[in-house]
Design a protein around this motif. Structure first.
Motif, PDB file in Angstrom:
ATOM      1  N   ASP A 177      -6.015  -0.722  -4.784  1.00 15.45           N
ATOM      2  CA  ASP A 177      -5.469  -1.394  -3.600  1.00 15.45           C
ATOM      3  C   ASP A 177      -6.472  -2.427  -3.117  1.00 15.45           C
ATOM      4  O   ASP A 177      -7.483  -2.076  -2.501  1.00 15.45           O
ATOM      5  CB  ASP A 177      -5.183  -0.356  -2.508  1.00 15.45           C
ATOM      6  CG  ASP A 177      -4.280  -0.919  -1.416  1.00 15.45           C
ATOM      7  OD1 ASP A 177      -4.081  -2.151  -1.394  1.00 15.45           O
ATOM      8  OD2 ASP A 177      -3.777  -0.120  -0.597  1.00 15.45           O
ATOM      9  N   GLU A 178      -6.199  -3.662  -3.407  1.00 20.67           N
ATOM     10  CA  GLU A 178      -7.091  -4.770  -3.077  1.00 20.67           C
ATOM     11  C   GLU A 178      -8.537  -4.463  -3.450  1.00 20.67           C
ATOM     12  O   GLU A 178      -9.418  -4.445  -2.593  1.00 20.67           O
ATOM     13  CB  GLU A 178      -6.961  -5.107  -1.589  1.00 20.67           C
ATOM     14  CG  GLU A 178      -5.544  -5.563  -1.278  1.00 20.67           C
ATOM     15  CD  GLU A 178      -5.372  -6.027   0.156  1.00 20.67           C
ATOM     16  OE1 GLU A 178      -6.289  -6.697   0.658  1.00 20.67           O
ATOM     17  OE2 GLU A 178      -4.334  -5.719   0.758  1.00 20.67           O
ATOM     18  N   SER A 227       0.838  -1.213   0.000  1.00 20.04           N
ATOM     19  CA  SER A 227       0.000   0.000   0.000  1.00 20.04           C
ATOM     20  C   SER A 227       0.861   1.246   0.000  1.00 20.04           C
ATOM     21  O   SER A 227       0.531   2.240  -0.665  1.00 20.04           O
ATOM     22  CB  SER A 227      -0.912   0.008   1.218  1.00 20.04           C
ATOM     23  OG  SER A 227      -1.808  -1.067   1.147  1.00 20.04           O
TER      24      SER A 227
HETATM   25 MG   LIG Z   1      -2.198  -2.596   2.222  1.00 17.23          MG
END
Ligand SMILES: [Mg+2]
Ligand SMILES: Nc1ncnc2c1ncn2[C@@H]1O[C@H](COP(=O)(O)OP(=O)(O)OP(=O)(O)O)[C@@H](O)[C@H]1O
Lengths: 228, 401
Positions: free
Chosen positions: A166-167, A45
């Motif tokens: 992000d995911e 991240s």
């Molecule tokens: Mg992360």
């Protein structure tokens, strides 16, 4: 299009320094599709935030479309984010009181685009993502997959060169997750540079380029790392 | 970002958080309404007193012999004792167009007797004009006749208390009383009026001014009461009095002229500062409202941290985030003060219904002040949370940390 040179990022927590990123070198061409995998806390991240100009490295240089972003001031970075970068988050980050259309409209509003043009562009992108009949629904009236597609629409309404996710499937079931990945890949096939952070090897494996991060560094020995 | 978009965003943020918005609107409305209502009350009190004053005796200018030096510590050596103000001086004042009527006054103490009863009372020498100037009313009989003021005449009008003491329940009109060593016939009895010009009107005998002069063996008048043509004519009347008397007194200004306006304006000042004080106290409630807005906005900022992070991620600049939250605070203030004004007007209207005699009025300045202060407090106390929002680190904000 993107070049990272010896990027370092560390946080000081309670007197101890945590090295979230160590000497990251990374190069990407326009239209690349990159996945970032790795264990929790490995700095995925943080790397994405630096790519998205949300965070600044402690050292190293970051070139985005030929500009050295580390030299930009806060306002210039905000404008660069607005015009060139789109974000998709795990938790969607839709504003609950706004309808789908209003959420998608936000970047255009911040950029000062004419209301009539905004309406047209929002309608077009909603249609494109198969959300035409959900324009006036608020986030709590949408399914998870629909919410994430609204978020993707918002991330791409400014037609950015770079899309960072992000995911994006982290909060979704398998079926909606696949739909979201397909949507992202569709955008990539039309030329947008796509970076996806994921824990899911199946999704990570679909990317043409994959990197694996371990303890703040890109793992060079990993079989998945390399250009596809 | 466009301004109307910013306003739209703020408006949606406010309507999106109903209870929070109502709470702040309520605080702001109470603050504004209390400022406006309290100033209206203060202003009403001022006007009430002013009205009372003008009904007391209208447009009065009082002439007193002798110059009262209000400045300078050494009394003028030349001139010595001031000259008397005579009946002729008084009558000369009638020339002025600013003066409606005058009443000369001679005052003295003398024993008044009827049969075996005697009383020491105040004897007032004047003319028929005294009645309208002092708003006197008769219980019975007539007032002094409208004849040449320089002519003596053996008639008197007595106060009701004196009448009771001398005559009891018997008829007094037409009876002769003795004042000092002269006889006067009672032609009228005054209605009780309480204190007037610092004198108990019930305990006096009014006689023609010329008779009083000879009774007390004086040329000089105690006072001249001058009634101006109207409220606006008071300054002109005052100047005319000074000019005429000075001309008659060899160019020397040896009188003192008091206007009722001076007294009235003293009261006016008192009540005006009272109004300001009350308005100031009420403004504290506005400040409290401002602090409440600040707190609630701070809570809003922390509740909406993720939203602020998002706006930053989408490219919102620091200044834009700041103005978004300031606009929210400003909208709250404006809406709150609008509600407050409506409440205030409603309240004042209602009070006007209940107490129609009390001249309630919302002064224009209080409107301006209330609106200005509420907007200022809203923005002032809005700045802190807005700056807090604008300075948030986007990564931290998005993570909700
Ligand atoms: Mg992360
Ligand atoms: N704002 C911060 N303050 C302090 N430490 C931080 C901060 N952000 C990240 N870190 C630390 O940096 C390291 C990398 O964090 P990062 O969020 O990039 O991990 P990640 O790979 O995304 O993990 P996950 O898969 O759990 O999301 C971690 O050790 C984390 O604790």
């Amino acid at each position: 299009m993107i070049r990272l040179e010896r990027i370092n990022r560390s946080f000081v927590v309670g007197g101890e320094t945590v090295h979230a990123l160590r000497d990251i070198d990374l190069e990407m061409a326009a239209g690349d599709y990159l996945s970032i995998m790795g264990p929790s806390g490995s700095g995925k991240s943080t790397l994405l935030n630096i790519l998205g100009l949300l965070d600044q490295p402690n050292s190293g240089r970051y070139f985005l479309q030929g500009t050295e972003t580390t030299a930009l001031n806060e306002t210039e970075q905000a404008v660069a984010r607005r015009d060139h970068i789109g974000f998709v988050f795990q938790s969607f980050h839709l504003i609950p009181r706004l309808t789908a259309a209003q959420n998608i409209e936000l970047p255009l509003m911040l950029a000062g685009v004419e209301p009539t043009e905004r309406t047209e562009r929002v309608a077009a992108v909603l249609e494109q993502l198969g959300l035409g009949d959900r324009a006036r629904h608020r986030p709590d009236q949408l399914s998870g997959g629909q919410r994430q597609r609204v978020a993707i629409a918002r991330a791409t309404i400014m037609q950015p060169a770079l899309l960072l996710a992000d995911e994006p499937t982290g909060n979704l079931d398998k079926h909606s997750g696949d739909e979201v990945v397909q949507t992202l890949e569709q955008l990539n096939s039309r030329g947008i540079t796509l970076v996806v952070v994921t824990h899911d090897p199946e999704i990570g494996g679909r990317a043409s380029r994959r990197i694996r991060m371990v303890d703040g560094a890109i793992d060079p020995g990993h079989p998945l790392t390399g250009s596809g | 970002m466009r301004l109307n978009d910013a306003f739209g965003f703020g408006l949606r943020a406010l309507t999106g958080a109903r209870s929070r918005t109502w709470l702040m609107l309520l605080a702001m409305a109470i603050g504004v309404a209390s400022v406006v209502v309290l100033t209206a009350l203060g202003e009403g009190a001022r006007r009430f007193v002013a009205n009372e004053f003008s009904s007391l005796g209208s447009h009065l200018v009082i002439v007193i012999p002798g110059k009262v030096e209000t400045t300078g510590d050494t009394p003028p050596l030349v001139g010595g004792t001031p000259r008397d103000v005579t009946l002729e001086d008084a009558l000369a004042l009638e020339r002025s167009s600013a003066i409606q009527r005058i009443a000369p006054l001679v005052l003295g103490a003398a024993p008044v007797s009827y049969r075996q009863l005697e009383r020491d009372i105040t004897v007032m020498g004047s003319t028929a004009e005294l009645m309208p100037i002092r708003n006197l009313e008769l219980a019975r009989g007539k007032f002094l006749p409208e004849t040449d003021p320089t002519r003596e005449s053996a008639v008197t009008v007595i106060g009701d208390k004196l009448k009771k003491e001398l005559f009891g329940n018997r008829r007094a009109i037409g009876e002769w009383v003795r004042i000092h060593d002269r006889r006067f016939r009672v032609i009228g009895i005054l209605k009780p009026l309480g204190e007037s010009l610092g004198m108990d009107i019930g305990d006096i005998a009014v006689i023609p001014v010329a008779s009083a002069q000879s009774l007390f063996n004086t040329e000089g008048l105690f006072r001249i009461l001058v009634q101006a043509e109207g409220r606006e004519a008071v300054p002109r009347a005052r100047q005319a009095v000074i000019d005429i008397i000075r001309q008659r007194h060899d160019d020397e200004e040896d009188i003192t002229v008091i206007t009722q306006d001076a007294l009235l304006s003293t009261f006016d000042d008192i009540f005006r500062s009272l109004t300001y004080t009350v308005a100031g106290i009420a403004s504290i409630s506005l400040a409290v409202a401002g602090i409440l807005i600040m707190n609630v906005m701070l809570v809003a900022v922390s509740q909406r941290t993720a939203e602020i992070g998002l706006l930053k991620a989408l490219g919102g600049r620091r200044g834009e985030i700041l103005s978004l939250f300031l606009i929210e605070a400003g909208l709250l203030s404006v809406a709150g003060s609008t509600i407050g004004l409506m409440v205030a007007y409603g309240g004042v209207w209602l009070m006007g219904r209940i107490y129609p005699d009390f001249p309630l009025l919302i002064p224009l300045w209080s409107l301006g002040a209330a609106l200005g202060i509420s907007l200022a407090t809203g923005l002032l106390f809005g700045i802190l949370p807005a700056r807090h929002a604008a300075r948030l680190d986007p990564v931290v904000a998005l993570a909700g940390r």
